[in-house]
Design a protein around this motif. Sequence first.
Motif, PDB file in Angstrom:
ATOM      1  N   LYS A  87       0.822  -1.209   0.000  1.00 26.65           N
ATOM      2  CA  LYS A  87       0.000   0.000   0.000  1.00 26.65           C
ATOM      3  C   LYS A  87       0.852   1.254   0.000  1.00 26.65           C
ATOM      4  CE  LYS A  87      -3.833   2.196   2.503  1.00 26.65           C
ATOM      5  NZ  LYS A  87      -4.747   2.075   3.664  1.00 26.65           N
ATOM      6  N   GLU A  88       1.987   1.198   0.699  1.00 27.49           N
ATOM      7  CA  GLU A  88       2.865   2.360   0.803  1.00 27.49           C
ATOM      8  C   GLU A  88       3.955   2.368  -0.273  1.00 27.49           C
ATOM      9  OE1 GLU A  88       2.127   4.622   2.985  1.00 27.49           O
ATOM     10  OE2 GLU A  88       0.589   3.440   4.012  1.00 27.49           O
ATOM     11  N   ARG A  89       4.042   1.271  -1.042  1.00 32.25           N
ATOM     12  CA  ARG A  89       5.093   1.136  -2.059  1.00 32.25           C
ATOM     13  C   ARG A  89       6.478   1.293  -1.437  1.00 32.25           C
ATOM     14  NH1 ARG A  89       5.044   5.270  -5.173  1.00 32.25           N
ATOM     15  NH2 ARG A  89       3.539   6.488  -3.971  1.00 32.25           N
ATOM     16  N   LEU A  90       6.684   0.595  -0.332  1.00 35.41           N
ATOM     17  CA  LEU A  90       7.933   0.697   0.413  1.00 35.41           C
ATOM     18  C   LEU A  90       8.483  -0.679   0.769  1.00 35.41           C
ATOM     19  CD1 LEU A  90       7.128   3.433   3.099  1.00 35.41           C
ATOM     20  CD2 LEU A  90       8.762   3.666   1.220  1.00 35.41           C
ATOM     21  N   THR A  91       9.796  -0.725   0.929  1.00 36.69           N
ATOM     22  CA  THR A  91      10.445  -1.855   1.576  1.00 36.69           C
ATOM     23  C   THR A  91      10.998  -1.361   2.895  1.00 36.69           C
ATOM     24  OG1 THR A  91      11.046  -2.903  -0.519  1.00 36.69           O
ATOM     25  CG2 THR A  91      12.283  -3.561   1.432  1.00 36.69           C
ATOM     26  N   VAL A  92      10.608  -2.012   3.975  1.00 36.41           N
ATOM     27  CA  VAL A  92      11.039  -1.612   5.313  1.00 36.41           C
ATOM     28  C   VAL A  92      12.211  -2.493   5.742  1.00 36.41           C
ATOM     29  CG1 VAL A  92      10.346  -1.325   7.722  1.00 36.41           C
ATOM     30  CG2 VAL A  92       8.699  -0.904   5.882  1.00 36.41           C
ATOM     31  N   CYS A  93      13.255  -1.871   6.262  1.00 36.01           N
ATOM     32  CA  CYS A  93      14.404  -2.597   6.796  1.00 36.01           C
ATOM     33  C   CYS A  93      14.383  -2.503   8.316  1.00 36.01           C
ATOM     34  CB  CYS A  93      15.712  -1.999   6.273  1.00 36.01           C
ATOM     35  SG  CYS A  93      15.890  -2.078   4.477  1.00 36.01           S
ATOM     36  N   THR A  94      14.534  -3.617   8.980  1.00 33.18           N
ATOM     37  CA  THR A  94      14.522  -3.607  10.442  1.00 33.18           C
ATOM     38  C   THR A  94      15.728  -4.365  10.979  1.00 33.18           C
ATOM     39  OG1 THR A  94      13.247  -5.640  10.772  1.00 33.18           O
ATOM     40  CG2 THR A  94      12.001  -3.624  10.385  1.00 33.18           C
ATOM     41  N   LEU A  95      16.013  -4.128  12.252  1.00 32.60           N
ATOM     42  CA  LEU A  95      17.080  -4.814  12.970  1.00 32.60           C
ATOM     43  C   LEU A  95      16.509  -5.386  14.261  1.00 32.60           C
ATOM     44  CD1 LEU A  95      19.941  -2.206  12.427  1.00 32.60           C
ATOM     45  CD2 LEU A  95      19.943  -4.580  11.598  1.00 32.60           C
ATOM     46  N   PRO A  96      17.179  -6.347  14.887  1.00 36.07           N
ATOM     47  CA  PRO A  96      16.632  -6.974  16.097  1.00 36.07           C
ATOM     48  C   PRO A  96      16.292  -5.962  17.189  1.00 36.07           C
ATOM     49  CG  PRO A  96      18.483  -8.235  15.285  1.00 36.07           C
ATOM     50  CD  PRO A  96      18.441  -6.986  14.454  1.00 36.07           C
ATOM     51  N   GLY A  97      15.110  -6.157  17.788  1.00 37.81           N
ATOM     52  CA  GLY A  97      14.685  -5.320  18.892  1.00 37.81           C
ATOM     53  C   GLY A  97      14.019  -4.025  18.499  1.00 37.81           C
ATOM     54  N   VAL A  98      13.962  -3.722  17.199  1.00 35.89           N
ATOM     55  CA  VAL A  98      13.352  -2.473  16.731  1.00 35.89           C
ATOM     56  C   VAL A  98      11.855  -2.679  16.546  1.00 35.89           C
ATOM     57  CG1 VAL A  98      13.302  -0.764  14.868  1.00 35.89           C
ATOM     58  CG2 VAL A  98      15.486  -1.722  15.632  1.00 35.89           C
ATOM     59  N   PHE A  99      11.064  -1.678  16.956  1.00 35.26           N
ATOM     60  CA  PHE A  99       9.606  -1.761  16.851  1.00 35.26           C
ATOM     61  C   PHE A  99       9.191  -1.967  15.394  1.00 35.26           C
ATOM     62  CE2 PHE A  99       5.387   0.427  16.607  1.00 35.26           C
ATOM     63  CZ  PHE A  99       4.691  -0.447  17.421  1.00 35.26           C
TER      64      PHE A  99
ATOM     65  N   ALA B 273      11.793   1.789  12.832  1.00 32.20           N
ATOM     66  CA  ALA B 273      12.378   1.330  11.572  1.00 32.20           C
ATOM     67  C   ALA B 273      12.191   2.324  10.435  1.00 32.20           C
ATOM     68  CB  ALA B 273      11.778  -0.023  11.185  1.00 32.20           C
ATOM     69  N   GLY B 274      11.588   3.464  10.725  1.00 33.65           N
ATOM     70  CA  GLY B 274      11.467   4.516   9.723  1.00 33.65           C
ATOM     71  C   GLY B 274      10.245   4.436   8.836  1.00 33.65           C
ATOM     72  N   VAL B 275       9.258   3.633   9.243  1.00 34.23           N
ATOM     73  CA  VAL B 275       8.069   3.428   8.401  1.00 34.23           C
ATOM     74  C   VAL B 275       7.306   4.737   8.197  1.00 34.23           C
ATOM     75  CG1 VAL B 275       5.877   2.213   8.197  1.00 34.23           C
ATOM     76  CG2 VAL B 275       7.852   1.048   9.170  1.00 34.23           C
ATOM     77  N   ILE B 276       7.052   5.466   9.281  1.00 38.29           N
ATOM     78  CA  ILE B 276       6.257   6.688   9.179  1.00 38.29           C
ATOM     79  C   ILE B 276       6.963   7.711   8.293  1.00 38.29           C
ATOM     80  CG2 ILE B 276       5.362   8.672  10.466  1.00 38.29           C
ATOM     81  CD1 ILE B 276       4.848   6.797  12.814  1.00 38.29           C
ATOM     82  N   GLY B 277       8.228   7.971   8.586  1.00 36.27           N
ATOM     83  CA  GLY B 277       8.957   8.978   7.821  1.00 36.27           C
ATOM     84  C   GLY B 277       9.064   8.629   6.351  1.00 36.27           C
ATOM     85  N   ALA B 278       9.400   7.372   6.046  1.00 42.76           N
ATOM     86  CA  ALA B 278       9.532   6.964   4.649  1.00 42.76           C
ATOM     87  C   ALA B 278       8.200   7.065   3.917  1.00 42.76           C
ATOM     88  CB  ALA B 278      10.082   5.539   4.574  1.00 42.76           C
TER      89      ALA B 278
END
Length: 339
Positions: free
Chosen positions: A168-180, A210-215
């Motif tokens: 829906k957002e046309r995004l790929t989210v990158c996360t690391l351990p322990g990040v919301f 993980a930067g979802v909102i900003g991206a």
Amino acid sequence: MYEVLTPVSEMLSRNLDTLCHQPLLVCGLLEDDLPGLLAEHGPAPRVFTTDFRYFQWLSTRNGVKPEFGALPASEPAAGLLLLMPKAKAEAEYLLAACLPLLSPGAPVFMAGDNKGGVKAAPRLLAPWCEQVNKLDSARRASLYQAELSRPAPQLQAGNWVHRYALAKERLTVCTLPGVFSADHLDAGTQLLLDNAGVLHGRVLDFGCGAGVIGASLLQRNPDIELEQIDINALALEASRLTLAENGLQAKVYASDGLDQVQGRFDCIISNPPFHAGLKTFYRTTETLLREARNYLRPGGSLLLVANAFLPYPELIEQHFGRCDTLAANGRFKIYRAQA
């Protein structure tokens, strides 16, 4: 804030003779002056933390110089004490980051709240340690002791990055351990994005995770000037990775609340932290609601998603004069206030 020893550190204080033979590298869920206690009874420990608030506090103490970041400095360490973080995946990451700094034969300790996953210590250490012993248990906390049996390979940072797509957002989210939002977009953030509307000017993503909102905001509003802040180094690194993965740009930096933020914004937007470690934690959000107006330009907006049961509207009204509820889904509500 960190003056009183936690039950875990009280249990560790019974084992100072064992812990203070060498200058340990200490990392994980640091919530008190355990490093100072260790320094009083032996060689000053080396402290690595991903928590900017704790890093700032410990930096003001004498005798201990902490490191802040997603990885410790590459200097060798004589031993390791890992305080069990909330997420086991984060414990695995910290072990992978820190154990390569040790030589075979170096002591390895893991400690934590019995309800916080520390009982997994033998399994977590098994790849590198032949034998793991429980050294002590008190105050509903446990301490495990081991010895590094074989060299640990250097951490390959890319192996710890998890990606997932938001169609829906046309995004790929990158996360690391322990990040919301480690493996999916949470319902609260989705509701916030669905009701954010068109934004302009200077925008602050508070507690960026993980930067979802900003991206997502940059995808929809490419002309905004975005800044993303968090106190967690792994969250900041995940946000940078998410931006790079999607060809987006923003200023990403550590801030304790709004303390490191400069100037005023047209919008401050947040899915603020609700937990810290194993505890429910409201202080960061309550401070944001009290101070946000001072960081907004005239007519600027605060946009916030929160659990519906939290009494945030009253606090927002106290400092803004009015709080509008833009949306609700039973579990979450979206609040907006204007300066």
